[in-house]
Scaffold this motif. Structure first.
Motif, PDB file in Angstrom:
ATOM      1  N   ALA A   6       2.132  -2.628   1.279  1.00 12.04           N
ATOM      2  CA  ALA A   6       2.863  -2.469   0.020  1.00 12.04           C
ATOM      3  C   ALA A   6       3.570  -3.771  -0.299  1.00 12.04           C
ATOM      4  O   ALA A   6       3.904  -4.542   0.589  1.00 12.04           O
ATOM      5  CB  ALA A   6       3.871  -1.334   0.119  1.00 12.04           C
ATOM      6  N   SER A   7       3.770  -4.007  -1.580  1.00 13.38           N
ATOM      7  CA  SER A   7       4.546  -5.169  -2.005  1.00 13.38           C
ATOM      8  C   SER A   7       5.674  -4.688  -2.906  1.00 13.38           C
ATOM      9  O   SER A   7       5.538  -3.687  -3.609  1.00 13.38           O
ATOM     10  CB  SER A   7       3.657  -6.191  -2.723  1.00 13.38           C
ATOM     11  OG  SER A   7       3.094  -5.618  -3.876  1.00 13.38           O
ATOM     12  N   HIS A   8       6.785  -5.410  -2.847  1.00 10.97           N
ATOM     13  CA  HIS A   8       7.973  -5.066  -3.624  1.00 10.97           C
ATOM     14  C   HIS A   8       8.450  -6.326  -4.328  1.00 10.97           C
ATOM     15  O   HIS A   8       8.561  -7.377  -3.701  1.00 10.97           O
ATOM     16  CB  HIS A   8       9.097  -4.578  -2.714  1.00 10.97           C
ATOM     17  CG  HIS A   8       8.729  -3.399  -1.885  1.00 10.97           C
ATOM     18  ND1 HIS A   8       9.083  -2.121  -2.223  1.00 10.97           N
ATOM     19  CD2 HIS A   8       8.030  -3.297  -0.732  1.00 10.97           C
ATOM     20  CE1 HIS A   8       8.629  -1.281  -1.307  1.00 10.97           C
ATOM     21  NE2 HIS A   8       7.985  -1.970  -0.398  1.00 10.97           N
ATOM     22  N   VAL A   9       8.740  -6.200  -5.596  1.00  9.20           N
ATOM     23  CA  VAL A   9       9.342  -7.287  -6.359  1.00  9.20           C
ATOM     24  C   VAL A   9      10.661  -6.752  -6.892  1.00  9.20           C
ATOM     25  O   VAL A   9      10.689  -5.709  -7.558  1.00  9.20           O
ATOM     26  CB  VAL A   9       8.437  -7.749  -7.522  1.00  9.20           C
ATOM     27  CG1 VAL A   9       9.143  -8.818  -8.351  1.00  9.20           C
ATOM     28  CG2 VAL A   9       7.106  -8.251  -7.011  1.00  9.20           C
ATOM     29  N   ILE A  10      11.761  -7.437  -6.583  1.00 13.23           N
ATOM     30  CA  ILE A  10      13.084  -7.017  -7.022  1.00 13.23           C
ATOM     31  C   ILE A  10      13.649  -8.131  -7.893  1.00 13.23           C
ATOM     32  O   ILE A  10      13.689  -9.291  -7.482  1.00 13.23           O
ATOM     33  CB  ILE A  10      14.010  -6.746  -5.821  1.00 13.23           C
ATOM     34  CG1 ILE A  10      13.399  -5.656  -4.936  1.00 13.23           C
ATOM     35  CG2 ILE A  10      15.410  -6.361  -6.297  1.00 13.23           C
ATOM     36  CD1 ILE A  10      14.066  -5.507  -3.590  1.00 13.23           C
ATOM     37  N   ASP A  11      14.057  -7.765  -9.101  1.00 12.33           N
ATOM     38  CA  ASP A  11      14.636  -8.755  -9.997  1.00 12.33           C
ATOM     39  C   ASP A  11      15.686  -8.095 -10.878  1.00 12.33           C
ATOM     40  O   ASP A  11      15.938  -6.900 -10.765  1.00 12.33           O
ATOM     41  CB  ASP A  11      13.563  -9.470 -10.824  1.00 12.33           C
ATOM     42  CG  ASP A  11      12.703  -8.537 -11.679  1.00 12.33           C
ATOM     43  OD1 ASP A  11      12.940  -7.309 -11.677  1.00 12.33           O
ATOM     44  OD2 ASP A  11      11.787  -9.028 -12.349  1.00 12.33           O
ATOM     45  N   SER A  30       3.912  -1.767  -5.305  1.00  9.46           N
ATOM     46  CA  SER A  30       2.490  -1.438  -5.301  1.00  9.46           C
ATOM     47  C   SER A  30       2.080  -1.173  -3.865  1.00  9.46           C
ATOM     48  O   SER A  30       2.329  -1.998  -2.987  1.00  9.46           O
ATOM     49  CB  SER A  30       1.643  -2.584  -5.861  1.00  9.46           C
ATOM     50  OG  SER A  30       1.934  -2.780  -7.226  1.00  9.46           O
ATOM     51  N   ALA A  31       1.478  -0.016  -3.634  1.00 10.41           N
ATOM     52  CA  ALA A  31       0.976   0.331  -2.301  1.00 10.41           C
ATOM     53  C   ALA A  31      -0.551   0.299  -2.349  1.00 10.41           C
ATOM     54  O   ALA A  31      -1.171   0.689  -3.353  1.00 10.41           O
ATOM     55  CB  ALA A  31       1.458   1.717  -1.885  1.00 10.41           C
ATOM     56  N   ARG A  32      -1.149  -0.181  -1.256  1.00 10.32           N
ATOM     57  CA  ARG A  32      -2.605  -0.315  -1.196  1.00 10.32           C
ATOM     58  C   ARG A  32      -3.164   0.441   0.002  1.00 10.32           C
ATOM     59  O   ARG A  32      -2.504   0.584   1.027  1.00 10.32           O
ATOM     60  CB  ARG A  32      -2.973  -1.793  -1.106  1.00 10.32           C
ATOM     61  CG  ARG A  32      -2.609  -2.559  -2.374  1.00 10.32           C
ATOM     62  CD  ARG A  32      -2.848  -4.048  -2.257  1.00 10.32           C
ATOM     63  NE  ARG A  32      -2.046  -4.722  -1.247  1.00 10.32           N
ATOM     64  CZ  ARG A  32      -0.761  -4.993  -1.346  1.00 10.32           C
ATOM     65  NH1 ARG A  32      -0.076  -4.638  -2.397  1.00 10.32           N
ATOM     66  NH2 ARG A  32      -0.121  -5.617  -0.387  1.00 10.32           N
ATOM     67  N   ASN A  33      -4.411   0.870  -0.141  1.00  8.08           N
ATOM     68  CA  ASN A  33      -5.092   1.522   0.977  1.00  8.08           C
ATOM     69  C   ASN A  33      -5.754   0.442   1.838  1.00  8.08           C
ATOM     70  O   ASN A  33      -5.664  -0.750   1.519  1.00  8.08           O
ATOM     71  CB  ASN A  33      -6.090   2.573   0.472  1.00  8.08           C
ATOM     72  CG  ASN A  33      -7.265   1.991  -0.280  1.00  8.08           C
ATOM     73  OD1 ASN A  33      -7.533   0.789  -0.259  1.00  8.08           O
ATOM     74  ND2 ASN A  33      -7.984   2.848  -0.980  1.00  8.08           N
ATOM     75  N   PRO A  34      -6.391   0.810   2.939  1.00  7.87           N
ATOM     76  CA  PRO A  34      -7.003  -0.197   3.818  1.00  7.87           C
ATOM     77  C   PRO A  34      -8.055  -1.069   3.136  1.00  7.87           C
ATOM     78  O   PRO A  34      -8.327  -2.181   3.579  1.00  7.87           O
ATOM     79  CB  PRO A  34      -7.623   0.637   4.938  1.00  7.87           C
ATOM     80  CG  PRO A  34      -6.786   1.873   4.990  1.00  7.87           C
ATOM     81  CD  PRO A  34      -6.437   2.146   3.545  1.00  7.87           C
ATOM     82  N   GLN A  35      -8.640  -0.603   2.048  1.00 12.81           N
ATOM     83  CA  GLN A  35      -9.634  -1.394   1.314  1.00 12.81           C
ATOM     84  C   GLN A  35      -8.985  -2.328   0.283  1.00 12.81           C
ATOM     85  O   GLN A  35      -9.665  -3.061  -0.414  1.00 12.81           O
ATOM     86  CB  GLN A  35     -10.642  -0.475   0.609  1.00 12.81           C
ATOM     87  CG  GLN A  35     -11.544   0.296   1.541  1.00 12.81           C
ATOM     88  CD  GLN A  35     -10.823   1.450   2.238  1.00 12.81           C
ATOM     89  OE1 GLN A  35     -10.006   2.139   1.658  1.00 12.81           O
ATOM     90  NE2 GLN A  35     -11.126   1.637   3.524  1.00 12.81           N
ATOM     91  N   GLY A  36      -7.648  -2.267   0.168  1.00 13.30           N
ATOM     92  CA  GLY A  36      -6.940  -3.133  -0.762  1.00 13.30           C
ATOM     93  C   GLY A  36      -6.788  -2.564  -2.159  1.00 13.30           C
ATOM     94  O   GLY A  36      -6.276  -3.227  -3.053  1.00 13.30           O
ATOM     95  N   VAL A  37      -7.208  -1.325  -2.365  1.00 13.86           N
ATOM     96  CA  VAL A  37      -7.108  -0.689  -3.680  1.00 13.86           C
ATOM     97  C   VAL A  37      -5.683  -0.167  -3.872  1.00 13.86           C
ATOM     98  O   VAL A  37      -5.125   0.485  -2.983  1.00 13.86           O
ATOM     99  CB  VAL A  37      -8.121   0.479  -3.791  1.00 13.86           C
ATOM    100  CG1 VAL A  37      -7.960   1.217  -5.109  1.00 13.86           C
ATOM    101  CG2 VAL A  37      -9.539  -0.036  -3.636  1.00 13.86           C
TER     102      VAL A  37
END
Length: 78
Positions: A6-11, A37-44
């Motif tokens: 997962a990625s997080h952007v805080i602003d 944004s959270a991704r599955n093992p395939q990057g989706v």
């Protein structure tokens, strides 16, 4: 559904009309925004959120460990 990353952007953003109505504050009130944004093992991407918070109502904590490298990314907004 399997989460892999997962990625997080805080602003900081100013409340627009929708934010102001939902949070019952004047337009232009400073808010903290978190986009995830959270991704599955395939990057989706399997989950995406764009949330706003009053800075008096939330705090974010980031933790780092020596055996896990988290990249530091700075993004300039045009």
């Amino acid at each position: 559904m399997e989460f892999a990353a997962a990625s997080h952007v805080i602003d900081a953003v100013a409340a627009d009309g929708t934010d102001a109505a939902q949070l019952e504050v004047p337009e232009g009130t400073p808010l903290l925004r978190q986009r995830r944004s959270a991704r599955n093992p395939q990057g989706v991407i399997i989950e995406h959120n764009d949330d706003r918070y009053l800075p008096t109502e939330i705090a974010f904590t980031l933790e780092n460990a020596p055996n896990v490298r988290a990249p530091l990314v700075r993004r300039a907004q045009p």
